[in-house]
Design a protein around this motif. Structure first.
Motif, PDB file in Angstrom:
ATOM      1  N   PHE A   1       0.819  -1.213   0.000  1.00 26.09           N
ATOM      2  CA  PHE A   1       0.000   0.000   0.000  1.00 26.09           C
ATOM      3  C   PHE A   1       0.854   1.264   0.000  1.00 26.09           C
ATOM      4  O   PHE A   1       0.471   2.281  -0.574  1.00 26.09           O
ATOM      5  N   PHE A   2       2.011   1.189   0.636  1.00 22.04           N
ATOM      6  CA  PHE A   2       2.821   2.393   0.837  1.00 22.04           C
ATOM      7  C   PHE A   2       3.715   2.714  -0.353  1.00 22.04           C
ATOM      8  O   PHE A   2       3.701   3.831  -0.893  1.00 22.04           O
ATOM      9  N   LYS A   3       4.508   1.741  -0.792  1.00 21.11           N
ATOM     10  CA  LYS A   3       5.634   2.016  -1.675  1.00 21.11           C
ATOM     11  C   LYS A   3       5.237   2.594  -3.034  1.00 21.11           C
ATOM     12  O   LYS A   3       5.794   3.624  -3.446  1.00 21.11           O
ATOM     13  N   PRO A   4       4.303   1.989  -3.786  1.00 20.16           N
ATOM     14  CA  PRO A   4       4.054   2.540  -5.129  1.00 20.16           C
ATOM     15  C   PRO A   4       3.361   3.881  -5.094  1.00 20.16           C
ATOM     16  O   PRO A   4       3.527   4.702  -5.994  1.00 20.16           O
ATOM     17  N   ASN A   5       2.600   4.118  -4.037  1.00 14.38           N
ATOM     18  CA  ASN A   5       1.737   5.293  -4.024  1.00 14.38           C
ATOM     19  C   ASN A   5       2.462   6.556  -3.580  1.00 14.38           C
ATOM     20  O   ASN A   5       2.181   7.643  -4.088  1.00 14.38           O
ATOM     21  N   ILE A   6       3.415   6.430  -2.672  1.00 14.52           N
ATOM     22  CA  ILE A   6       4.169   7.633  -2.308  1.00 14.52           C
ATOM     23  C   ILE A   6       5.086   8.026  -3.465  1.00 14.52           C
ATOM     24  O   ILE A   6       5.292   9.217  -3.733  1.00 14.52           O
ATOM     25  N   SER A   7       5.602   7.035  -4.221  1.00 15.54           N
ATOM     26  CA  SER A   7       6.421   7.347  -5.388  1.00 15.54           C
ATOM     27  C   SER A   7       5.584   7.988  -6.489  1.00 15.54           C
ATOM     28  O   SER A   7       5.997   8.965  -7.121  1.00 15.54           O
ATOM     29  N   SER A   8       4.386   7.433  -6.724  1.00 11.12           N
ATOM     30  CA  SER A   8       3.513   7.977  -7.767  1.00 11.12           C
ATOM     31  C   SER A   8       3.066   9.393  -7.436  1.00 11.12           C
ATOM     32  O   SER A   8       2.915  10.236  -8.320  1.00 11.12           O
ATOM     33  N   MET A   9       2.836   9.659  -6.156  1.00 10.18           N
ATOM     34  CA  MET A   9       2.340  10.970  -5.762  1.00 10.18           C
ATOM     35  C   MET A   9       3.362  12.077  -6.050  1.00 10.18           C
ATOM     36  O   MET A   9       2.987  13.211  -6.355  1.00 10.18           O
ATOM     37  N   ILE A  10       4.650  11.748  -5.959  1.00  9.77           N
ATOM     38  CA  ILE A  10       5.682  12.743  -6.286  1.00  9.77           C
ATOM     39  C   ILE A  10       5.466  13.274  -7.700  1.00  9.77           C
ATOM     40  O   ILE A  10       5.504  14.484  -7.954  1.00  9.77           O
ATOM     41  N   GLY A  11       5.228  12.375  -8.644  1.00  9.66           N
ATOM     42  CA  GLY A  11       5.055  12.775 -10.039  1.00  9.66           C
ATOM     43  C   GLY A  11       3.852  13.661 -10.270  1.00  9.66           C
ATOM     44  O   GLY A  11       3.817  14.435 -11.247  1.00  9.66           O
ATOM     45  N   LYS A  12       2.841  13.589  -9.394  1.00 10.43           N
ATOM     46  CA  LYS A  12       1.617  14.381  -9.567  1.00 10.43           C
ATOM     47  C   LYS A  12       1.863  15.884  -9.424  1.00 10.43           C
ATOM     48  O   LYS A  12       1.070  16.693  -9.895  1.00 10.43           O
ATOM     49  N   PHE A  13       2.948  16.254  -8.755  1.00  5.72           N
ATOM     50  CA  PHE A  13       3.217  17.673  -8.504  1.00  5.72           C
ATOM     51  C   PHE A  13       4.053  18.315  -9.609  1.00  5.72           C
ATOM     52  O   PHE A  13       4.414  19.496  -9.510  1.00  5.72           O
ATOM     53  N   TYR A  14       4.345  17.548 -10.667  1.00  2.00           N
ATOM     54  CA  TYR A  14       5.140  18.067 -11.779  1.00  2.00           C
ATOM     55  C   TYR A  14       4.446  17.724 -13.094  1.00  2.00           C
ATOM     56  O   TYR A  14       4.177  16.553 -13.361  1.00  2.00           O
ATOM     57  N   PRO A  15       4.128  18.721 -13.916  1.00  2.00           N
ATOM     58  CA  PRO A  15       3.470  18.432 -15.197  1.00  2.00           C
ATOM     59  C   PRO A  15       4.395  17.679 -16.142  1.00  2.00           C
ATOM     60  O   PRO A  15       5.621  17.702 -15.975  1.00  2.00           O
ATOM     61  N   GLN A  16       3.796  17.008 -17.118  1.00  2.00           N
ATOM     62  CA  GLN A  16       4.588  16.307 -18.117  1.00  2.00           C
ATOM     63  C   GLN A  16       5.558  17.275 -18.804  1.00  2.00           C
ATOM     64  O   GLN A  16       5.193  18.394 -19.156  1.00  2.00           O
ATOM     65  N   GLY A  17       6.795  16.848 -18.961  1.00  3.04           N
ATOM     66  CA  GLY A  17       7.804  17.673 -19.608  1.00  3.04           C
ATOM     67  C   GLY A  17       8.543  18.613 -18.674  1.00  3.04           C
ATOM     68  O   GLY A  17       9.474  19.299 -19.104  1.00  3.04           O
ATOM     69  N   ASP A  18       8.146  18.663 -17.400  1.00  2.00           N
ATOM     70  CA  ASP A  18       8.813  19.543 -16.440  1.00  2.00           C
ATOM     71  C   ASP A  18      10.223  19.007 -16.174  1.00  2.00           C
ATOM     72  O   ASP A  18      10.390  17.877 -15.706  1.00  2.00           O
ATOM     73  N   PRO A  19      11.257  19.801 -16.440  1.00  2.00           N
ATOM     74  CA  PRO A  19      12.631  19.313 -16.247  1.00  2.00           C
ATOM     75  C   PRO A  19      12.978  19.052 -14.783  1.00  2.00           C
ATOM     76  O   PRO A  19      13.980  18.397 -14.490  1.00  2.00           O
ATOM     77  N   ARG A  20      12.151  19.581 -13.856  1.00  2.00           N
ATOM     78  CA  ARG A  20      12.426  19.369 -12.434  1.00  2.00           C
ATOM     79  C   ARG A  20      12.049  17.974 -11.964  1.00  2.00           C
ATOM     80  O   ARG A  20      12.413  17.562 -10.857  1.00  2.00           O
ATOM     81  N   ARG A  21      11.309  17.230 -12.786  1.00  2.00           N
ATOM     82  CA  ARG A  21      10.796  15.943 -12.344  1.00  2.00           C
ATOM     83  C   ARG A  21      11.927  14.970 -12.006  1.00  2.00           C
ATOM     84  O   ARG A  21      11.923  14.345 -10.935  1.00  2.00           O
ATOM     85  N   ASP A  22      12.902  14.818 -12.904  1.00  2.00           N
ATOM     86  CA  ASP A  22      14.023  13.925 -12.624  1.00  2.00           C
ATOM     87  C   ASP A  22      14.780  14.378 -11.382  1.00  2.00           C
ATOM     88  O   ASP A  22      15.211  13.559 -10.562  1.00  2.00           O
ATOM     89  N   GLN A  23      14.956  15.685 -11.231  1.00  2.00           N
ATOM     90  CA  GLN A  23      15.640  16.196 -10.048  1.00  2.00           C
ATOM     91  C   GLN A  23      14.860  15.858  -8.784  1.00  2.00           C
ATOM     92  O   GLN A  23      15.441  15.501  -7.760  1.00  2.00           O
ATOM     93  N   ALA A  24      13.533  15.968  -8.857  1.00  2.00           N
ATOM     94  CA  ALA A  24      12.696  15.665  -7.695  1.00  2.00           C
ATOM     95  C   ALA A  24      12.849  14.209  -7.274  1.00  2.00           C
ATOM     96  O   ALA A  24      12.966  13.895  -6.080  1.00  2.00           O
ATOM     97  N   PHE A  25      12.866  13.304  -8.254  1.00  2.00           N
ATOM     98  CA  PHE A  25      13.014  11.894  -7.912  1.00  2.00           C
ATOM     99  C   PHE A  25      14.414  11.587  -7.391  1.00  2.00           C
ATOM    100  O   PHE A  25      14.583  10.703  -6.552  1.00  2.00           O
ATOM    101  N   THR A  26      15.410  12.308  -7.858  1.00  2.00           N
ATOM    102  CA  THR A  26      16.754  12.111  -7.321  1.00  2.00           C
ATOM    103  C   THR A  26      16.821  12.579  -5.873  1.00  2.00           C
ATOM    104  O   THR A  26      17.421  11.925  -5.014  1.00  2.00           O
ATOM    105  N   ILE A  27      16.195  13.722  -5.579  1.00  2.00           N
ATOM    106  CA  ILE A  27      16.129  14.207  -4.193  1.00  2.00           C
ATOM    107  C   ILE A  27      15.370  13.201  -3.325  1.00  2.00           C
ATOM    108  O   ILE A  27      15.792  12.862  -2.211  1.00  2.00           O
TER     109      ILE A  27
END
Length: 512
Positions: free
Chosen positions: A144-170
């Motif tokens: 219940f925890f693992k896939p959903n907290i990871s997926s939620m990160i992506g929701k705060f960045y629109p498609q094509g946002d260059p910050r997305r990869d940086q956010a996942f690295t952080i």
């Protein structure tokens, strides 16, 4: 004070200094919620990696010392089944969040179950029923925890946002900060003071993560992204489905406990689920336009290579952990250090090197030279293979079946470089390639590769086991022969992926 506790204290001071630097250098670029979720994931990973650091050692400890006295093959099989289910359950957890619960409820429920699992293992030290029940609660909660907290990160960045990869690295740095400090804390305490205290600390860590998430939710930082789906399933034949999910979860805990105990069944389940998931994704892909269809095909293709990577990488918690305990000189500054403490080395390297990778990818992207994701995956496999081959070089420097610590550290260094090339990119890639309506399920599908790899890793680890009468030199040679073959296979897989990368890059339709 013991040397292990001095190391622990220094590590905690490092973490307390490191986290504010991470936040301060990125707070103007990313939304505030990223840093709260960073802390939630840090404590959840503290909990998981804390118990992982000593689990196989606990299973093999003599009964008089609070363990179970399992032979190597048995404990590797238990560890593999547990790890496989940890990464398999996100398939269901992602689907239930997408269709019924939403991210908020799924994450809270998962955290409660995982905390309960750690406390069960602590209270039931040496009890077989408590062992399998505790591991089953961890398995289920993680789903219940693992896939959903990871997926939620992506929701705060629109498609094509260059910050997305940086956010996942952080975010990945948060994972590994927890993974770094936990073996030094839970692992050291477990091996010195008693196994139950290690599990207790892991349970406290999970409880802290849950508290932070509840605070984050109460302040509204999650916005609408964590709410149950507006078009989700509300009822089934007139009955509310929400309560049914919670009841079904508790029934699944009993099933998971049985599967970990009868762990050979997990292999057949994974084969069936893997084939079914691939077939489902292929059928699903034809419901979408060509671009999205081929992006799904990329995810399916990379499933094989990530399975290879994680199958080999996760030997760190089983065969490599026991190898460290038996065949590595663990003396540091004149004093022996518990084997579980060295599970922190990989995470420490990630904490130190992740900012450099972020900077490197950023600079290459500005120059138009950043490699496509499949190429990064290939580099990850190649570096992983080199790590195992370096470990094999230590055979010549070994004395009476004990090799210098330097070779283990170098092995972990190259494994870390491979992980940094592959894992954070993989999490981000799923959110970019997956159709928006099924991103939670796709994240679960991605974790399926880890489940398959974990179970395969148990079989590989079993090949490194020797009889109880084997000499220390014989156990070393047997393990190193297996590690050498693993390294060669990883190099071959990386080379194959490099050859396939032009086709996969074309199918990604501009996604990097």
């Amino acid at each position: 004070m013991r040397q292990e506790y001095w190391i622990m204290a220094i590590a905690w001071l490092f973490v307390f200094a490191w986290i504010p630097i991470v936040i301060a250098t990125n707070r103007k670029v990313h939304p505030k919620v990223l840093f709260f979720l960073f802390m939630v994931e840090l404590w959840e990973r503290f909990s998981y990696y804390g118990m992982r650091a000593f689990l196989v050692l606990y299973l093999g400890a003599q009964v008089m010392n609070g363990g179970f006295g399992m032979d190597k093959e048995t404990r590797y099989a238990v560890y593999a089944a547990f790890g496989a289910l940890v990464y398999l359950t996100p398939l269901a957890g992602g689907f239930l969040a997408d269709k019924i619960l939403g991210f908020r409820r799924a994450i809270i429920w998962g955290a409660i179950l995982m905390a309960a699992g750690q406390f069960t293992l602590s209270a039931g030290q040496g009890n077989e029923y408590a062992l399998y029940l505790g591991l089953a609660l961890l398995v289920t909660g993680n789903g219940f925890f693992k896939p959903n907290i990871s997926s939620m990160i992506g929701k705060f960045y629109p498609q094509g946002d260059p910050r997305r990869d940086q956010a996942f690295t952080i975010f990945y740095m948060g994972i590994n900060t927890g993974a770094f400090i936990s073996p030094l804390t839970c692992g050291a305490v477990a091996q010195i003071e008693g196994w139950s205290y290690g599990f207790l600390l892991a349970g406290i860590g999970m409880s802290v993560g849950l508290a932070i998430f509840l605070y984050t939710s109460s302040r509204g930082f999650l916005e609408q992204h964590a709410d149950p789906p507006a078009e989700g399933i509300k009822t089934f034949r007139g009955l509310p489905v929400g309560p049914a999910v919670y009841i079904g979860t508790l029934l699944f805990v009993l099933l998971a406990a049985g599967l970990i105990y009868k762990n050979s069944i997990v292999t057949y389940i994974l084969i069936a689920l893997g084939l079914a998931a691939i077939a489902y994704m292929l059928v699903l892909s034809f419901l979408y336009p060509v671009a999205e269809r081929q992006r799904i095909w990329v995810l399916i293709t990379l499933l094989f290579f990530t399975s290879v990577f994680w199958g080999f990488f996760e030997l760190a918690g089983s065969a490599l952990n026991v190898f460290t305990d038996e065949n590595v000189d663990k003396t540091v500054f004149g004093s022996p250090i518990p084997a579980s403490v060295f599970q922190a080395v990989n995470a420490l390297f990630i904490v130190l090197l992740a900012p450099l990778f972020t900077l490197m990818w950023g600079q290459l992207a500005k120059k138009g030279l950043e490699p496509a994701a499949p190429v990064k995956f290939a580099f990850g496999l190649l570096l992983l293979g080199v790590g195992f081959l370096i470990l094999n070089l230590g055979r010549g420097a070994a004395v009476d079946g004990v090799m210098p610590l330097m070779f283990l550290i170098l092995c972990y260094l190259f494994h870390t470089l491979g992980e940094l090339a592959l894992s954070p990119v993989g999490l981000s890639l799923v959110t970019k390639l997956a159709p928006a309506r099924v991103v939670g399920f796709m994240m679960g599908f991605w974790f399926l590769s880890s489940a398959i790899g974990f179970q395969a890793g148990g079989w590989i680890a079993g090949k490194s086991a020797t009889s109880g009468t084997a000499t220390r030199e014989e156990t070393m040679n047997q393990a190193l022969d297996v590690f050498n073959n693993v390294g060669l296979f990883a190099l071959g897989s990386g080379a194959l992926l490099l050859l396939l990368s032009p086709i996969l890059k074309k199918w990604m339709h501009g996604v990097r």
